[in-house]
Design an enzyme around this catalytic site. Structure first.
Site, PDB file in Angstrom:
ATOM      1  N   TYR A  81       6.183   4.277  10.665  1.00  0.00           N
ATOM      2  CA  TYR A  81       5.525   3.833  10.341  1.00  0.00           C
ATOM      3  C   TYR A  81       6.526   3.516   9.447  1.00  0.00           C
ATOM      4  O   TYR A  81       6.103   1.783   9.544  1.00  0.00           O
ATOM      5  CB  TYR A  81       4.083   4.157  10.004  1.00  0.00           C
ATOM      6  N   HIS A 141       0.925  -1.468   0.186  1.00  0.00           N
ATOM      7  CA  HIS A 141       0.004  -0.442   0.050  1.00  0.00           C
ATOM      8  C   HIS A 141       1.202   1.449  -0.132  1.00  0.00           C
ATOM      9  O   HIS A 141       2.099   1.302   0.487  1.00  0.00           O
ATOM     10  CB  HIS A 141      -0.925   0.112   1.335  1.00  0.00           C
ATOM     11  N   TYR A 162      -6.916   3.241  10.436  1.00  0.00           N
ATOM     12  CA  TYR A 162      -6.734   3.276  11.934  1.00  0.00           C
ATOM     13  C   TYR A 162      -7.830   4.393  12.121  1.00  0.00           C
ATOM     14  O   TYR A 162      -8.007   5.616  12.058  1.00  0.00           O
ATOM     15  CB  TYR A 162      -5.515   3.384  12.175  1.00  0.00           C
ATOM     16  N   PRO A 197       0.227  -3.209  19.749  1.00  0.00           N
ATOM     17  CA  PRO A 197       0.319  -3.195  18.129  1.00  0.00           C
ATOM     18  C   PRO A 197      -0.571  -2.301  17.398  1.00  0.00           C
ATOM     19  O   PRO A 197       0.103  -2.399  16.621  1.00  0.00           O
ATOM     20  CB  PRO A 197      -0.854  -4.765  18.168  1.00  0.00           C
ATOM     21  N   LYS A 226       4.507  -2.650  15.782  1.00  0.00           N
ATOM     22  CA  LYS A 226       6.611  -2.214  15.250  1.00  0.00           C
ATOM     23  C   LYS A 226       7.045  -4.040  15.618  1.00  0.00           C
ATOM     24  O   LYS A 226       8.479  -3.723  15.677  1.00  0.00           O
ATOM     25  CB  LYS A 226       6.486  -1.473  15.872  1.00  0.00           C
TER      26      LYS A 226
HETATM   27  P1  FAD Z   1       7.776 -14.267  18.955  1.00  0.00           P
HETATM   28  O1  FAD Z   1       7.051 -14.254  18.093  1.00  0.00           O
HETATM   29  O2  FAD Z   1       6.587 -14.586  20.566  1.00  0.00           O
HETATM   30  O3  FAD Z   1       8.467 -15.737  19.516  1.00  0.00           O
HETATM   31  C1  FAD Z   1       8.893 -16.987  20.821  1.00  0.00           C
HETATM   32  C2  FAD Z   1       9.138 -17.791  19.735  1.00  0.00           C
HETATM   33  O4  FAD Z   1       9.737 -19.015  21.368  1.00  0.00           O
HETATM   34  C3  FAD Z   1       7.837 -18.704  20.342  1.00  0.00           C
HETATM   35  O5  FAD Z   1       7.485 -19.220  19.017  1.00  0.00           O
HETATM   36  C4  FAD Z   1       7.598 -20.071  21.395  1.00  0.00           C
HETATM   37  O6  FAD Z   1       6.373 -20.656  21.770  1.00  0.00           O
HETATM   38  C5  FAD Z   1       9.162 -19.655  21.705  1.00  0.00           C
HETATM   39  N1  FAD Z   1       9.689 -20.221  23.154  1.00  0.00           N
HETATM   40  C6  FAD Z   1       9.021 -19.728  23.991  1.00  0.00           C
HETATM   41  N2  FAD Z   1       8.863 -19.976  25.165  1.00  0.00           N
HETATM   42  C7  FAD Z   1      10.145 -21.175  24.649  1.00  0.00           C
HETATM   43  C8  FAD Z   1      10.691 -21.971  25.817  1.00  0.00           C
HETATM   44  N3  FAD Z   1      11.182 -22.421  26.895  1.00  0.00           N
HETATM   45  N4  FAD Z   1      11.830 -23.447  24.913  1.00  0.00           N
HETATM   46  C9  FAD Z   1      11.760 -22.241  23.291  1.00  0.00           C
HETATM   47  N5  FAD Z   1      11.243 -21.708  22.885  1.00  0.00           N
HETATM   48  C10 FAD Z   1      10.190 -21.329  23.138  1.00  0.00           C
HETATM   49  N6  FAD Z   1       4.066  -6.533  14.832  1.00  0.00           N
HETATM   50  C11 FAD Z   1       4.492  -6.303  13.803  1.00  0.00           C
HETATM   51  O7  FAD Z   1       5.664  -5.561  13.794  1.00  0.00           O
HETATM   52  N7  FAD Z   1       3.846  -5.591  12.903  1.00  0.00           N
HETATM   53  C12 FAD Z   1       2.286  -6.244  12.984  1.00  0.00           C
HETATM   54  O8  FAD Z   1       1.244  -5.664  12.083  1.00  0.00           O
HETATM   55  C13 FAD Z   1       2.045  -6.755  14.064  1.00  0.00           C
HETATM   56  N8  FAD Z   1       0.655  -6.793  14.913  1.00  0.00           N
HETATM   57  C14 FAD Z   1       0.576  -7.721  15.833  1.00  0.00           C
HETATM   58  C15 FAD Z   1      -0.868  -7.854  16.231  1.00  0.00           C
HETATM   59  C16 FAD Z   1      -0.944  -8.738  17.049  1.00  0.00           C
HETATM   60  C17 FAD Z   1      -2.427  -8.590  17.441  1.00  0.00           C
HETATM   61  C18 FAD Z   1      -0.156  -8.869  17.715  1.00  0.00           C
HETATM   62  C19 FAD Z   1      -0.312 -10.213  18.911  1.00  0.00           C
HETATM   63  C20 FAD Z   1       1.523  -8.544  18.023  1.00  0.00           C
HETATM   64  C21 FAD Z   1       1.381  -7.824  16.639  1.00  0.00           C
HETATM   65  N9  FAD Z   1       2.879  -7.448  16.874  1.00  0.00           N
HETATM   66  C22 FAD Z   1       3.080  -6.616  15.283  1.00  0.00           C
HETATM   67  C23 FAD Z   1       4.081  -8.113  16.827  1.00  0.00           C
HETATM   68  C24 FAD Z   1       4.506  -9.294  16.918  1.00  0.00           C
HETATM   69  O9  FAD Z   1       3.838 -10.409  16.856  1.00  0.00           O
HETATM   70  C25 FAD Z   1       5.368  -9.962  17.374  1.00  0.00           C
HETATM   71  O10 FAD Z   1       6.582  -8.915  17.755  1.00  0.00           O
HETATM   72  C26 FAD Z   1       6.757 -10.655  16.848  1.00  0.00           C
HETATM   73  O11 FAD Z   1       6.180 -11.910  17.572  1.00  0.00           O
HETATM   74  C27 FAD Z   1       7.674 -10.911  17.820  1.00  0.00           C
HETATM   75  O12 FAD Z   1       8.927 -11.732  17.622  1.00  0.00           O
HETATM   76  P2  FAD Z   1      10.726 -12.506  18.212  1.00  0.00           P
HETATM   77  O13 FAD Z   1      10.860 -14.028  17.298  1.00  0.00           O
HETATM   78  O14 FAD Z   1      10.742 -11.950  19.324  1.00  0.00           O
HETATM   79  O15 FAD Z   1       9.118 -13.269  19.702  1.00  0.00           O
HETATM   80  C1  DHB Z   2      -1.907  -5.540  11.185  1.00  0.00           C
HETATM   81  C2  DHB Z   2      -1.409  -5.649  13.037  1.00  0.00           C
HETATM   82  C3  DHB Z   2      -1.731  -4.326  13.301  1.00  0.00           C
HETATM   83  O1  DHB Z   2      -1.006  -4.342  14.633  1.00  0.00           O
HETATM   84  C4  DHB Z   2      -0.952  -2.829  12.330  1.00  0.00           C
HETATM   85  O2  DHB Z   2      -0.943  -2.048  13.720  1.00  0.00           O
HETATM   86  C5  DHB Z   2      -1.567  -3.027  11.762  1.00  0.00           C
HETATM   87  C6  DHB Z   2      -2.471  -4.283  10.877  1.00  0.00           C
HETATM   88  C7  DHB Z   2      -2.568  -6.931  11.380  1.00  0.00           C
HETATM   89  O3  DHB Z   2      -2.626  -7.461  11.952  1.00  0.00           O
HETATM   90  O4  DHB Z   2      -3.099  -6.808   9.451  1.00  0.00           O
END
Ligand code: FAD
Ligand code: DHB
Length: 399
Positions: free
Chosen positions: A389, A74, A205, A297, A301
């Protein structure tokens, strides 16, 4: 016999998987352990938006083929308030950067498939994970395969805890050297996936009387939408009719535009917090991604900050193995935290401006309205929002 590797990675989320690819490119050996199954990590619905540099990095590493084919690109986003929409054109406001919508679990699928195809080792479904001897040159990770397999050990040079907010990584940093900063918001998001065509050409938004709503997308046939709700509420209290009723109200505008409904096939409620742990290194343990910090969220980020951490970490590890230079280990925490706090600020700003906070005064609500009006009427203000953003500058040329 322990499994011997250079880097033991805990967690196969975006941070752990991307790190394993960055290390593989630098010729550094690693093993990932993950507590969930491959199906579980590939099926968990979370983020949707990638910053421009994250997209560029994926492409540079040869991991972006499906993203470029199936992702949605977009020019900007739409901000809505007072039942009016305002397009913020990020391509114009930045130097041509776009908003990429490509679901986190699709990124995970691509990263897992490519890592396994490249001979990488990911051990899924582990339990009882313990990080030991992190202050020595031979740290160890103990774990069991499945719920009750025999105890096994990874002997490594460094541990990267990419294990998300609830993992053991951060807790392994002694409490007396750990500083934690936190803010819990008095609202959460109810998110749905629905079988419907897109209702609008970009993300909306919206801050309206009933509260915040976000219209996002996944494909031409699946849409992602969120509404602000009580974080303690139960999803059982939200019938599909009630969800659609709120989405209609919160996305309604004066000109008769209609949101297209569809079958809701996934729904859930998440709470919202801002959280930072300092420092992000202790001895030969490095924490990265959600293990070290959480953002609400609204600014999209979290995944992108996780990717930035592991880019910094991969550079430090590369510098160590190539030149035995430990300087980048010493600066790891400060380098990451500089970007993280800017991401925290932006996520807090977007969240505060766009939600109805039941604990705020009417004065503060008026300030948020003025802020939104300022953003859509001032090029300087909209440029500041756009720059954050699409992702603050970061160098990926050496990858
Ligand atoms: P995680 O994705 O949490 O991965 C950690 C991994 O470690 C998991 O697979 C877990 O199972 C594993 N783990 C945990 N404990 C153990 C253990 N003891 N032993 C082995 N493995 C373990 N971010 C964006 O950038 N853009 C977005 O649009 C956005 N939208 C979001 C919308 C929602 C609804 C949510 C909930 C989050 C959103 N986020 C967004 C945030 C993003 O999803 C997280 O910041 C991202 O997943 C972080 O990645 P990570 O690898 O650090 O952690
Ligand atoms: C989505 C999630 C977000 O947190 C955001 O700011 C924009 C889009 C998504 O899941 O599509």
């Amino acid at each position: 016999m322990p499994i011997r590797t250079q880097i033991g990675i805990v967690g196969a989320g975006p941070a752990g998987l991307l790190l394993s690819h960055l290390l593989a490119r630098a010729g550094i050996d690693c093993v990932i352990i993950e507590s969930r199954t491959r199906d579980e990590i590939e099926g968990t619905i979370r983020a949707g938006v990638l910053e421009q540099w994250t997209v560029d990095l994926m492409n540079r590493m040869g991991l972006g083929e499906r993203m470029m084919r199936e992702g949605h690109f977009h020019r900007g986003i739409t901000l809505q308030f007072d039942r009016q929409r305002h397009h913020l054109d990020f391509e114009d406001l930045t130097d041509g950067k776009k908003v990429t919508v490509y679901a986190q679990h699709e990124v995970i699928k691509d990263l897992v498939a490519a890592r396994l195809a490249g001979g990488g080792q990911i051990i899924f479904g582990v339990s009882d994970v313990k990080l030991e001897a992190i202050e020595t040159d031979s740290p160890r990770i103990k774990f069991r395969r499945g719920a009750d397999g025999a105890q096994e050990e990874i002997a490594c040079d460094f541990i990267a805890a990419c294990d998300g907010f609830h993992g053991p990584g951060r807790q392994a940093i002694p409490a007396q050297v750990r500083n934690e900063f936190q803010k819990i918001y008095p609202f959460g998001w109810l998110g749905i996936l629905t079988e419907a065509p897109p209702s609008w050409h970009e993300l909306i938004y919206s801050n309206q009387d009933e509260g915040f709503a976000l219209l996002s997308t996944r494909s031409d046939t699946v849409q992602r939408m969120y509404i602000q709700c009580d974080p303690a509420d139960k999803i059982e209290n939200w019938s599909d009719d009630r969800i659609w009723g709120q989405l209609h109200k919160r996305l309604e505008i004066a000109d008769g535009w209609k949101l297209t409904e569809g079958k809701i096939f996934q729904k859930g409620i998440i709470g919202m917090r801002s959280f930072v742990c300092e420092p992000m290194r202790h001895g030969n343990l490095f924490i990265a991604g959600d293990a070290g910090h959480i953002v609400p969220p609204t600014g999209a980020k979290g995944l992108n900050l996780a990717a930035a951490d592991v880019l910094v970490l991969s550079r430090a590890l590369r510098s160590w193995y190539r030149y035995r230079n430990a300087e980048l280990f010493d600066s790891y925490s400060a380098t990451c935290l500089d970007r993280i706090w800017k991401g925290e600020r932006f996520s807090w700003y977007m969240t505060t401006m766009l939600h109805k906070n039941p604990q705020e005064t009417s004065f503060e609500q008026k300030i948020h309205l003025a802020d939104m009006k300022y953003v859509v009427s001032s090029r300087a203000a909209s440029q500041a929002l756009a720059e954050n953003y699409v992702g603050l500058p970061i160098d990926i040329d050496d990858v």
